[in-house]
Design a protein around this motif. Structure first.
Motif, PDB file in Angstrom:
ATOM      1  N   ALA A  26       0.831  -1.214   0.000  1.00  0.00           N
ATOM      2  CA  ALA A  26       0.000   0.000   0.000  1.00  0.00           C
ATOM      3  C   ALA A  26       0.860   1.256   0.000  1.00  0.00           C
ATOM      4  CB  ALA A  26      -0.947  -0.004   1.194  1.00  0.00           C
ATOM      5  N   ALA A  27       2.014   1.220   0.646  1.00  0.00           N
ATOM      6  CA  ALA A  27       2.878   2.404   0.726  1.00  0.00           C
ATOM      7  C   ALA A  27       3.464   2.783  -0.628  1.00  0.00           C
ATOM      8  CB  ALA A  27       4.002   2.173   1.735  1.00  0.00           C
ATOM      9  N   THR A  28       3.499   1.831  -1.564  1.00  0.00           N
ATOM     10  CA  THR A  28       4.064   2.107  -2.881  1.00  0.00           C
ATOM     11  C   THR A  28       3.021   1.927  -3.976  1.00  0.00           C
ATOM     12  OG1 THR A  28       4.909  -0.164  -2.914  1.00  0.00           O
ATOM     13  CG2 THR A  28       6.449   1.588  -2.233  1.00  0.00           C
ATOM     14  N   SER A  29       1.762   2.090  -3.603  1.00  0.00           N
ATOM     15  CA  SER A  29       0.658   1.998  -4.546  1.00  0.00           C
ATOM     16  C   SER A  29      -0.310   3.143  -4.280  1.00  0.00           C
ATOM     17  CB  SER A  29      -0.065   0.651  -4.391  1.00  0.00           C
ATOM     18  OG  SER A  29       0.815  -0.426  -4.670  1.00  0.00           O
ATOM     19  N   ALA A  30      -1.211   3.368  -5.227  1.00  0.00           N
ATOM     20  CA  ALA A  30      -2.181   4.461  -5.078  1.00  0.00           C
ATOM     21  C   ALA A  30      -3.512   4.026  -5.681  1.00  0.00           C
ATOM     22  CB  ALA A  30      -1.689   5.723  -5.770  1.00  0.00           C
ATOM     23  N   VAL A  31      -4.589   4.560  -5.113  1.00  0.00           N
ATOM     24  CA  VAL A  31      -5.929   4.305  -5.625  1.00  0.00           C
ATOM     25  C   VAL A  31      -6.647   5.642  -5.757  1.00  0.00           C
ATOM     26  CG1 VAL A  31      -6.925   3.895  -3.327  1.00  0.00           C
ATOM     27  CG2 VAL A  31      -8.018   2.901  -5.328  1.00  0.00           C
ATOM     28  N   ALA A  32      -7.432   5.777  -6.815  1.00  0.00           N
ATOM     29  CA  ALA A  32      -8.284   6.956  -6.991  1.00  0.00           C
ATOM     30  C   ALA A  32      -9.697   6.544  -6.626  1.00  0.00           C
ATOM     31  CB  ALA A  32      -8.239   7.453  -8.429  1.00  0.00           C
ATOM     32  N   ARG A  33     -10.347   7.356  -5.791  1.00  0.00           N
ATOM     33  CA  ARG A  33     -11.703   7.073  -5.349  1.00  0.00           C
ATOM     34  C   ARG A  33     -12.640   8.164  -5.857  1.00  0.00           C
ATOM     35  NH1 ARG A  33     -10.812   3.313  -1.490  1.00  0.00           N
ATOM     36  NH2 ARG A  33      -8.827   3.464  -0.392  1.00  0.00           N
ATOM     37  N   ASP A  34     -13.838   7.752  -6.240  1.00  0.00           N
ATOM     38  CA  ASP A  34     -14.846   8.719  -6.668  1.00  0.00           C
ATOM     39  C   ASP A  34     -15.497   9.355  -5.443  1.00  0.00           C
ATOM     40  OD1 ASP A  34     -16.724   6.866  -5.685  1.00  0.00           O
ATOM     41  OD2 ASP A  34     -17.396   6.241  -7.670  1.00  0.00           O
ATOM     42  N   GLY A  35     -16.484  10.183  -5.659  1.00  0.00           N
ATOM     43  CA  GLY A  35     -17.152  10.893  -4.574  1.00  0.00           C
ATOM     44  C   GLY A  35     -17.836   9.983  -3.567  1.00  0.00           C
ATOM     45  N   ARG A  36     -18.113   8.754  -3.961  1.00  0.00           N
ATOM     46  CA  ARG A  36     -18.712   7.778  -3.042  1.00  0.00           C
ATOM     47  C   ARG A  36     -17.655   6.932  -2.333  1.00  0.00           C
ATOM     48  NH1 ARG A  36     -20.776   6.534  -7.837  1.00  0.00           N
ATOM     49  NH2 ARG A  36     -20.170   4.355  -7.576  1.00  0.00           N
ATOM     50  N   GLY A  37     -16.373   7.188  -2.642  1.00  0.00           N
ATOM     51  CA  GLY A  37     -15.290   6.417  -2.025  1.00  0.00           C
ATOM     52  C   GLY A  37     -14.954   5.129  -2.742  1.00  0.00           C
ATOM     53  N   GLU A  38     -15.577   4.898  -3.910  1.00  0.00           N
ATOM     54  CA  GLU A  38     -15.322   3.674  -4.665  1.00  0.00           C
ATOM     55  C   GLU A  38     -14.078   3.816  -5.530  1.00  0.00           C
ATOM     56  OE1 GLU A  38     -17.057   0.793  -4.393  1.00  0.00           O
ATOM     57  OE2 GLU A  38     -18.109   1.852  -2.783  1.00  0.00           O
ATOM     58  N   PRO A  39     -13.199   2.808  -5.577  1.00  0.00           N
ATOM     59  CA  PRO A  39     -12.016   2.865  -6.443  1.00  0.00           C
ATOM     60  C   PRO A  39     -12.401   2.949  -7.918  1.00  0.00           C
ATOM     61  CG  PRO A  39     -11.731   1.193  -4.760  1.00  0.00           C
ATOM     62  CD  PRO A  39     -13.176   1.631  -4.709  1.00  0.00           C
ATOM     63  N   VAL A  40     -11.764   3.875  -8.638  1.00  0.00           N
ATOM     64  CA  VAL A  40     -11.998   4.027 -10.079  1.00  0.00           C
ATOM     65  C   VAL A  40     -10.696   3.970 -10.866  1.00  0.00           C
ATOM     66  CG1 VAL A  40     -14.158   5.299  -9.788  1.00  0.00           C
ATOM     67  CG2 VAL A  40     -11.997   6.552  -9.923  1.00  0.00           C
ATOM     68  N   GLY A  41      -9.588   3.804 -10.176  1.00  0.00           N
ATOM     69  CA  GLY A  41      -8.296   3.679 -10.829  1.00  0.00           C
ATOM     70  C   GLY A  41      -7.244   3.343  -9.795  1.00  0.00           C
ATOM     71  N   PHE A  42      -6.122   2.787 -10.282  1.00  0.00           N
ATOM     72  CA  PHE A  42      -5.053   2.445  -9.355  1.00  0.00           C
ATOM     73  C   PHE A  42      -3.709   2.355 -10.060  1.00  0.00           C
ATOM     74  CE2 PHE A  42      -6.359  -1.722 -10.944  1.00  0.00           C
ATOM     75  CZ  PHE A  42      -5.148  -2.387 -11.119  1.00  0.00           C
ATOM     76  N   VAL A  43      -2.669   2.462  -9.263  1.00  0.00           N
ATOM     77  CA  VAL A  43      -1.303   2.168  -9.668  1.00  0.00           C
ATOM     78  C   VAL A  43      -0.724   1.286  -8.575  1.00  0.00           C
ATOM     79  CG1 VAL A  43       1.009   3.068 -10.127  1.00  0.00           C
ATOM     80  CG2 VAL A  43      -0.976   4.395 -10.813  1.00  0.00           C
ATOM     81  N   THR A  44      -0.168   0.141  -8.953  1.00  0.00           N
ATOM     82  CA  THR A  44       0.516  -0.699  -7.984  1.00  0.00           C
ATOM     83  C   THR A  44       2.008  -0.671  -8.290  1.00  0.00           C
ATOM     84  OG1 THR A  44       0.078  -2.662  -9.349  1.00  0.00           O
ATOM     85  CG2 THR A  44      -1.428  -2.239  -7.517  1.00  0.00           C
ATOM     86  N   GLY A  45       2.798  -0.701  -7.238  1.00  0.00           N
ATOM     87  CA  GLY A  45       4.237  -0.682  -7.411  1.00  0.00           C
ATOM     88  C   GLY A  45       4.948  -1.155  -6.170  1.00  0.00           C
ATOM     89  N   TYR A  46       6.263  -1.256  -6.293  1.00  0.00           N
ATOM     90  CA  TYR A  46       7.097  -1.610  -5.150  1.00  0.00           C
ATOM     91  C   TYR A  46       8.487  -1.031  -5.366  1.00  0.00           C
ATOM     92  CZ  TYR A  46       8.919  -5.371  -8.169  1.00  0.00           C
ATOM     93  OH  TYR A  46       9.466  -6.081  -9.204  1.00  0.00           O
ATOM     94  N   VAL A  47       9.207  -0.848  -4.275  1.00  0.00           N
ATOM     95  CA  VAL A  47      10.599  -0.412  -4.361  1.00  0.00           C
ATOM     96  C   VAL A  47      11.435  -1.664  -4.559  1.00  0.00           C
ATOM     97  CG1 VAL A  47      12.502   0.685  -3.133  1.00  0.00           C
ATOM     98  CG2 VAL A  47      10.216   1.662  -2.994  1.00  0.00           C
ATOM     99  N   ARG A  48      12.281  -1.648  -5.578  1.00  0.00           N
ATOM    100  CA  ARG A  48      13.090  -2.822  -5.900  1.00  0.00           C
ATOM    101  C   ARG A  48      14.077  -3.112  -4.776  1.00  0.00           C
ATOM    102  NH1 ARG A  48      15.763  -2.852 -11.535  1.00  0.00           N
ATOM    103  NH2 ARG A  48      16.491  -4.782 -10.586  1.00  0.00           N
TER     104      ARG A  48
END
Length: 172
Positions: A51-73
């Protein structure tokens, strides 16, 4: 006459994913029809462990509508590897993927002092190619490309080669 969808980008919130977001991230990845879909279990683990190296976009209702997952190598602690980027079809074409990527890179830069971003893109994924080229341009960073995993390495049938994009050095 059909009305154009309202621009809801002002209503979107970008933050860290939680385990409760795992199922939605899996659905968004599945519905993208371009990402390699991982098991639903892996998205739950990702939201817990990275979670610390990922992000989620939430709409006005708090529902996820996009994401980026990642990690530090592990062998390159100043490099963020971006694993997947996906935006729900209803929110595409508004620059959300770029906002997610910029926000995540800035956050991980501040918290872990990354200086580079890496990702892999298949040659047929023009949307991802444009996203990462634009990211490099916005951050005035060099972009290098090389084949990381050739077609013959994939045991599960035909698969495009995965081309490594290395972007950096970054400064925020």
């Amino acid at each position: 006459m059909t009305a154009a969808p309202a621009d809801t980008s002002a209503e979107l919130e970008i933050d860290r994913p939680s385990v409760a977001d795992g199922a939605a991230l899996w659905r968004i990845a599945r519905d993208s029809k371009v990402l390699d879909l991982n098991s639903s279990y892996s998205y739950l683990l990702w939201c817990r462990d990275f979670a610390a190296t990922s992000a989620v976009a939430r709409d006005g209702r708090g529902e996820p509508v996009g994401f980026v997952t990642g990690y530090v190598r592990p062998d390159r602690p100043h490099t963020l590897l971006v694993w997947q980027v996906a935006v729900d079809e209803t929110h595409r074409g508004r620059g959300l993927a770029g906002k997610l990527l910029d926000g995540l890179a800035a956050r991980v830069f501040a918290e872990q002092r990354i200086t580079a971003v890496e990702t892999t893109v298949t040659p047929d994924n023009t949307a991802s190619e444009r996203l990462f080229c634009a990211f490099a341009e916005r951050h005035d960073a060099a972009l290098e490309r090389e084949v990381l995993f050739d077609t013959g390495l994939f045991p599960d049938g035909p698969h495009e080669p995965e081309v490594l994009y290395r972007i950096g050095p970054l400064s925020f």
